[in-house]
Design a protein around this motif. Structure first.
Motif, PDB file in Angstrom:
ATOM      1  N   LEU A   1       0.861  -1.375  -0.043  1.00  0.00           N
ATOM      2  CA  LEU A   1      -0.003  -0.024  -0.080  1.00  0.00           C
ATOM      3  C   LEU A   1       0.880   1.233  -0.053  1.00  0.00           C
ATOM      4  CD1 LEU A   1      -2.777  -1.040   2.828  1.00  0.00           C
ATOM      5  CD2 LEU A   1      -3.150  -0.993   0.278  1.00  0.00           C
ATOM      6  N   PRO A   2       1.480   1.611  -1.113  1.00  0.00           N
ATOM      7  CA  PRO A   2       2.486   2.822  -1.090  1.00  0.00           C
ATOM      8  C   PRO A   2       1.727   3.987  -1.051  1.00  0.00           C
ATOM      9  CG  PRO A   2       2.218   1.649  -3.207  1.00  0.00           C
ATOM     10  CD  PRO A   2       1.335   0.836  -2.588  1.00  0.00           C
ATOM     11  N   LYS A   3       1.404   4.498  -0.238  1.00  0.00           N
ATOM     12  CA  LYS A   3       0.260   5.817  -0.024  1.00  0.00           C
ATOM     13  C   LYS A   3       0.976   6.634   1.023  1.00  0.00           C
ATOM     14  CE  LYS A   3      -3.911   5.211  -0.072  1.00  0.00           C
ATOM     15  NZ  LYS A   3      -5.566   4.837   0.372  1.00  0.00           N
ATOM     16  N   ALA A   4       0.726   7.725   1.044  1.00  0.00           N
ATOM     17  CA  ALA A   4       1.330   8.876   1.862  1.00  0.00           C
ATOM     18  C   ALA A   4       0.653   8.690   3.359  1.00  0.00           C
ATOM     19  CB  ALA A   4       1.167  10.427   1.192  1.00  0.00           C
ATOM     20  N   GLY A   5       1.542   9.090   4.268  1.00  0.00           N
ATOM     21  CA  GLY A   5       1.226   8.733   5.364  1.00  0.00           C
ATOM     22  C   GLY A   5       1.447   7.580   6.103  1.00  0.00           C
ATOM     23  N   GLY A   6       2.130   6.500   5.496  1.00  0.00           N
ATOM     24  CA  GLY A   6       2.749   5.467   6.451  1.00  0.00           C
ATOM     25  C   GLY A   6       1.529   4.739   6.987  1.00  0.00           C
ATOM     26  N   SER A   7       1.784   4.338   8.319  1.00  0.00           N
ATOM     27  CA  SER A   7       1.476   3.280   9.145  1.00  0.00           C
ATOM     28  C   SER A   7      -0.057   3.394   9.141  1.00  0.00           C
ATOM     29  CB  SER A   7       1.909   3.494  10.496  1.00  0.00           C
ATOM     30  OG  SER A   7       3.471   3.497  10.567  1.00  0.00           O
ATOM     31  N   TYR A   8      -0.819   4.459   9.194  1.00  0.00           N
ATOM     32  CA  TYR A   8      -2.080   4.527   9.601  1.00  0.00           C
ATOM     33  C   TYR A   8      -2.860   4.054   8.230  1.00  0.00           C
ATOM     34  CZ  TYR A   8      -4.517   8.062   6.650  1.00  0.00           C
ATOM     35  OH  TYR A   8      -5.001   8.744   5.610  1.00  0.00           O
TER      36      TYR A   8
ATOM     37  N   SER B   1      -4.705   5.780  15.161  1.00  0.00           N
ATOM     38  CA  SER B   1      -3.218   5.806  14.606  1.00  0.00           C
ATOM     39  C   SER B   1      -2.700   6.679  13.777  1.00  0.00           C
ATOM     40  CB  SER B   1      -3.093   4.298  14.003  1.00  0.00           C
ATOM     41  OG  SER B   1      -3.747   4.279  12.809  1.00  0.00           O
ATOM     42  N   GLY B   2      -3.367   7.395  13.113  1.00  0.00           N
ATOM     43  CA  GLY B   2      -2.774   8.310  12.117  1.00  0.00           C
ATOM     44  C   GLY B   2      -2.861   9.763  13.098  1.00  0.00           C
ATOM     45  N   TRP B   3      -3.617   9.875  13.587  1.00  0.00           N
ATOM     46  CA  TRP B   3      -3.249  11.328  14.568  1.00  0.00           C
ATOM     47  C   TRP B   3      -2.325  10.932  15.674  1.00  0.00           C
ATOM     48  CZ3 TRP B   3      -4.261  15.954  13.312  1.00  0.00           C
ATOM     49  CH2 TRP B   3      -5.100  16.164  12.402  1.00  0.00           C
ATOM     50  N   PHE B   4      -2.240   9.594  16.237  1.00  0.00           N
ATOM     51  CA  PHE B   4      -1.118   9.348  17.190  1.00  0.00           C
ATOM     52  C   PHE B   4       0.387   9.727  16.229  1.00  0.00           C
ATOM     53  CE2 PHE B   4      -3.199   6.196  20.326  1.00  0.00           C
ATOM     54  CZ  PHE B   4      -3.347   7.172  20.910  1.00  0.00           C
ATOM     55  N   ASP B   5       0.199   8.894  15.113  1.00  0.00           N
ATOM     56  CA  ASP B   5       1.598   9.147  14.194  1.00  0.00           C
ATOM     57  C   ASP B   5       1.925  10.768  13.795  1.00  0.00           C
ATOM     58  OD1 ASP B   5       3.505   7.580  13.554  1.00  0.00           O
ATOM     59  OD2 ASP B   5       2.646   7.120  11.714  1.00  0.00           O
TER      60      ASP B   5
END
Length: 440
Positions: free
Chosen positions: A73-80, A95-99
């Motif tokens: 899943l090569p998308k901007a933002g990584g882990s979330y 998780s996105g806001w944690f990151d």
């Protein structure tokens, strides 16, 4: 040109940038400052080196899982992105806001610390610390507003200089053959009281120092060949960082006894003073500035990518997806810079921020590893250019290690855990509000 086309990130980054942003986003003043704190907590040479190797091994196993996730899943933002795909919108939102929180704090801190190091070199500037910090933030903001290519080139140059500086410092330590200082007598046994607390607190600092190892995943969408470049850069970059960290510790203990390092708030400065005399502090200050400039540049680039991804999925304002001609997510960059500007005024201590970032990172990484297990079962048809080696055992080990570290961090740092619980409680109503707004 349609909005969807206009707001796409450009595929302008390659392998050299990936390695540079991993090294630049990981190696900072942490490795120059934490050896003293860790030596004070553990006071045993082999246990200290083992802790750094354990932290490195944990990161290396994690890189194995992230290589599959980021190429799948090569998308901007990584882990979330992976967590959202596996566990649903709320898990992705949280998780996105944690990151994002973890990554938006450092630029403010690094601007302040760079200004403090500049004051060491130029004492007449002591009354302009905040002005210099804000000026640095604005300068890097302008650099990244000018386009991704300029930020990428700057990252590669500063990361290369940083590695050279650390190699020179390590070589200078091993060439030292002067008078050894007598050690301060302390309890050096392996089973001293409070060792468990000290071990987990040390690991928290070590994980904080390794934080940034997965930087390349935030830029997967902008990579010209993510299938090949991401695995190569993750493994080569992480191995290089582990080698530098372990060698720096061994080199410091070669020059100074553990008991002396344990009393130092900036171990590198004390080591350099032994090696180079009074000019040693200046040398370490210059190394610190190069390290910080490189890591600041990386962390000016990372938060906007997370915010861009969150915005695209409806977890932030729609304008957050706006991309300028240079390929920069401009609104997300401006919002992140504004938050950093506010934090410059009310920033906390180095160790508190470091520990808090490590705490949140462990949670996000653990969820990402769990998402790999879930997605292998729920979506086996997804294209996987890289498949995690020794799956599922390496991923399971990464999850178990994350849970063990999390329990240890709760034990050694309950304050951060309470703050994280508070953020989690507040996040759900916000998630529901955003979801409702996006439906209307």
């Amino acid at each position: 040109m349609s909005d969807s086309t206009k707001n796409q990130l450009k595929k302008s980054l390659g392998l050299s940038f990936n390695i540079a942003v991993l090294i630049g986003g990981t190696i900072g003043v942490g490795i120059l400052r934490t050896p003293g704190s860790i030596a004070g907590l553990l006071e045993n040479y082999w246990l200290i080196i083992a802790s750094w190797l354990f932290g490195g091994l944990y990161i290396l196993i994690g890189a194995n899982s992230y290589a599959e996730l980021a190429t799948m899943l090569p998308k901007a933002g990584g882990s979330y992105n992976y967590i959202k795909r596996a566990f649903g919108d709320y898990a992705g939102f949280l998780s996105g806001w944690f990151d994002y929180i973890t990554n938006v704090i450092p630029p403010a801190f690094y601007c302040i610390v760079i200004s403090e190091y500049l004051i060491i070199l130029f004492p007449d500037l002591r009354n302009y610390s905040t002005v210099m910090a804000i000026s640095l933030l604005i300068a890097f903001l302008l650099l990244h507003l000018s386009g991704v290519k300029n930020g990428s080139a700057f990252q590669q140059i500063t990361s290369f200089i940083k590695v050279i500086c650390f190699v020179c410092l390590v070589v200078a330590c091993f060439m030292y053959s002067g008078v050894k200082l007598a050690p301060i007598q302390t309890d050096n046994s392996l089973f001293q009281i409070g060792l468990l607390f000290g071990f987990f607190k040390s690991l928290q600092l070590i994980i904080g120092t390794y934080n940034g190892w997965n930087s390349v995943c935030f830029f997967a969408e902008e990579n010209d060949d993510p299938s090949k470049n991401i695995p190569k850069s993750l493994f080569s970059g992480v191995l290089l960082v582990i080698a530098i960290y372990v060698l720096v510790n061994v080199a410091f203990f070669y020059v100074l006894p553990i008991e002396t390092v344990a009393k130092s708030s900036l171990a590198a400065a004390d080591v350099a003073k032994i090696l180079f005399g009074e000019k040693g502090a200046i040398i370490v200050t210059v190394i610190s500035i190069f390290s910080l400039i490189s890591i600041l540049n990386a962390f000016m680039m990372i938060p906007p990518r997370i915010l861009y991804g969150l915005s695209r999925d409806g977890f932030f304002i729609e304008k957050g997806t706006t991309v300028n001609k240079g390929g920069t997510p401009i609104v997300s960059l401006l919002v992140s810079a504004f938050i950093s500007l506010l934090l410059i005024i009310c920033i906390g201590s180095f160790e508190v921020l470091f520990s808090f970032a490590a705490f949140i990172s462990i949670i996000v990484w653990g969820l990402a590893y769990a998402s790999l297990l879930k997605l292998r079962k729920s979506e086996p048809e997804l294209a996987r250019p890289y498949r995690s080696a020794w799956y599922p055992w390496t991923t399971i080990i990464a999850i178990v290690a994350s849970i063990a570290l999390l329990i240890g961090f709760i034990y050694s740092d309950p304050t951060s855990f309470i703050v994280i619980i508070g953020i989690t409680i507040v996040s759900y109503p916000l998630f529901l509000v955003l979801k409702k707004l996006n439906k209307n």
